[in-house]
Scaffold this active site. Structure first.
Site, PDB file in Angstrom:
ATOM      1  N   ARG A   1      11.436  -0.708  11.347  1.00 36.19           N
ATOM      2  CA  ARG A   1      10.275  -0.493  12.219  1.00 36.19           C
ATOM      3  C   ARG A   1      10.215  -1.594  13.259  1.00 36.19           C
ATOM      4  O   ARG A   1      10.313  -2.766  12.932  1.00 36.19           O
ATOM      5  CB  ARG A   1       8.990  -0.535  11.372  1.00 36.19           C
TER       6      ARG A   1
ATOM      7  N   ARG B   1      -9.742   0.494   9.182  1.00 39.44           N
ATOM      8  CA  ARG B   1      -9.216  -0.823   9.534  1.00 39.44           C
ATOM      9  C   ARG B   1     -10.200  -1.627  10.371  1.00 39.44           C
ATOM     10  O   ARG B   1      -9.901  -2.759  10.740  1.00 39.44           O
ATOM     11  CB  ARG B   1      -7.944  -0.619  10.355  1.00 39.44           C
TER      12      ARG B   1
ATOM     13  N   ARG C   1      11.113  -5.867   4.812  1.00 39.13           N
ATOM     14  CA  ARG C   1      11.014  -4.423   5.086  1.00 39.13           C
ATOM     15  C   ARG C   1      11.721  -4.080   6.398  1.00 39.13           C
ATOM     16  O   ARG C   1      12.290  -2.988   6.535  1.00 39.13           O
ATOM     17  CB  ARG C   1       9.529  -4.028   5.165  1.00 39.13           C
TER      18      ARG C   1
ATOM     19  N   LYS D   1       0.824  -1.208   0.000  1.00 41.02           N
ATOM     20  CA  LYS D   1       0.000   0.000   0.000  1.00 41.02           C
ATOM     21  C   LYS D   1       0.866   1.269   0.000  1.00 41.02           C
ATOM     22  O   LYS D   1       0.617   2.185  -0.782  1.00 41.02           O
ATOM     23  CB  LYS D   1      -0.934   0.032   1.230  1.00 41.02           C
TER      24      LYS D   1
ATOM     25  N   ARG E   1      -0.295  -9.049  14.139  1.00 42.91           N
ATOM     26  CA  ARG E   1      -0.819  -8.101  13.145  1.00 42.91           C
ATOM     27  C   ARG E   1      -1.622  -8.826  12.072  1.00 42.91           C
ATOM     28  O   ARG E   1      -2.660  -8.338  11.629  1.00 42.91           O
ATOM     29  CB  ARG E   1       0.337  -7.314  12.512  1.00 42.91           C
TER      30      ARG E   1
HETATM   31  P1  ADP Z   1       1.115  -1.990   7.916  1.00 41.71           P
HETATM   32  O1  ADP Z   1       2.262  -1.839   7.017  1.00 41.71           O
HETATM   33  O2  ADP Z   1       1.276  -3.117   8.862  1.00 41.71           O
HETATM   34  O3  ADP Z   1      -0.199  -1.984   7.214  1.00 41.71           O
HETATM   35  P2  ADP Z   1       0.710   0.679   9.036  1.00 41.71           P
HETATM   36  O4  ADP Z   1       1.908   1.509   8.847  1.00 41.71           O
HETATM   37  O5  ADP Z   1      -0.492   0.964   8.205  1.00 41.71           O
HETATM   38  O6  ADP Z   1       1.167  -0.829   8.923  1.00 41.71           O
HETATM   39  O7  ADP Z   1       0.247   0.725  10.568  1.00 41.71           O
HETATM   40  C1  ADP Z   1       1.127   0.359  11.611  1.00 41.71           C
HETATM   41  C2  ADP Z   1       0.360   0.173  12.913  1.00 41.71           C
HETATM   42  O8  ADP Z   1      -0.319   1.410  13.261  1.00 41.71           O
HETATM   43  C3  ADP Z   1      -0.765  -0.864  12.855  1.00 41.71           C
HETATM   44  O9  ADP Z   1      -0.286  -2.178  13.093  1.00 41.71           O
HETATM   45  C4  ADP Z   1      -1.690  -0.360  13.975  1.00 41.71           C
HETATM   46  O10 ADP Z   1      -1.195  -0.699  15.247  1.00 41.71           O
HETATM   47  C5  ADP Z   1      -1.588   1.150  13.851  1.00 41.71           C
HETATM   48  N1  ADP Z   1      -2.645   1.682  12.957  1.00 41.71           N
HETATM   49  C6  ADP Z   1      -2.464   2.188  11.714  1.00 41.71           C
HETATM   50  N2  ADP Z   1      -3.640   2.550  11.158  1.00 41.71           N
HETATM   51  C7  ADP Z   1      -4.600   2.241  12.077  1.00 41.71           C
HETATM   52  C8  ADP Z   1      -6.008   2.347  12.098  1.00 41.71           C
HETATM   53  N3  ADP Z   1      -6.708   2.828  11.053  1.00 41.71           N
HETATM   54  N4  ADP Z   1      -6.677   1.929  13.217  1.00 41.71           N
HETATM   55  C9  ADP Z   1      -6.011   1.456  14.269  1.00 41.71           C
HETATM   56  N5  ADP Z   1      -4.680   1.309  14.310  1.00 41.71           N
HETATM   57  C10 ADP Z   1      -3.965   1.697  13.240  1.00 41.71           C
END
Ligand code: ADP
Length: 189
Positions: free
Chosen positions: A134, A89, A128, A14, A146
């Site tokens: 991260r 989400r 990654r 994404k 996750r």
């Molecule tokens: P990924 O690459 O795993 O999709 P993101 O960078 O989108 O990760 O998000 C990292 C973390 O931030 C998620 O695992 C969650 O803990 C938190 N997070 C991100 N977006 C949301 C959301 N819309 N609602 C709740 N938690 C979120």
């Protein structure tokens, strides 16, 4: 004003695709993950609370991300559109987004859903981890949480959007270029 959701499991690509889409279409990229990481880096109260949850692989509360998104939409009324990444989400977040967009006189124009099997999600996140460092990417049990959280809380959005709107699926297991071409095909419709 256009509103698009880039949807998919962690590691589906994404972020990579969002960068290219906003370059081409000049939409505002709103990644809740990036916004939360900025709060963490700045050491704000919100950032500290979010860090605990994120580094366990849990979601942060709906109201927190809904508030961040609302502020960004309200303060950027002169852009061509928005590309949401990592939001919504949960079903509650999707309902909140629908309500917000109605208020702003818009709707979700399409959900661009990148698919990727769990084995590849795992591989991509570990890869990654070596590049971006991260914390939530480094530990096996965090990544597993996750993925489980994705299936439990986020995947139900697929039926939500299949019933409520323009849900479009793109195979994430392809080259960056091919995925981008497929996405542009939908955005150009
Ligand atoms: P990924 O690459 O795993 O999709 P993101 O960078 O989108 O990760 O998000 C990292 C973390 O931030 C998620 O695992 C969650 O803990 C938190 N997070 C991100 N977006 C949301 C959301 N819309 N609602 C709740 N938690 C979120």
């Amino acid at each position: 004003m256009r509103y698009y959701i880039l949807f998919g499991p962690p590691g589906a690509g994404k972020g990579t695709q969002a960068k290219q889409i906003v370059e081409k279409y000049h939409y505002l990229h709103l990644s809740t993950g990036d916004l939360l990481r900025q709060e963490m880096a700045a050491g704000t109260e919100l950032g500290k609370k979010a860090a605990e949850l994120i580094n366990r692989g849990d979601l942060v509360p709906d109201e927190v991300v809904e508030g961040m998104i609302r502020n960004k939409i309200a303060s950027n009324r002169d852009v061509a559109g928005f590309l949401f990444d990592g939001f919504p989400r949960t079903i509650a977040q999707a309902e909140a987004l629908d309500a917000m967009l109605t208020e702003f006189g818009g709707k979700v124009d399409a959900v661009l859903s990148l698919t990727l099997p769990d084995e590849l999600v795992y591989e991509r996140i570990l890869h990654r981890a070596q590049i971006e460092g991260r914390k939530d990417d480094t530990d096996r049990s965090i990544i597993e949480n996750r993925i489980a959280t994705y299936h439990d809380k986020t995947e139900p959005l697929i039926s939500y959007y299949k019933g409520h709107g323009n849900y479009r699926e793109i195979q994430g297991n392809d080259t960056i270029e091919n995925v981008f071409t497929a996405l542009c095909g939908i955005l150009d419709e």
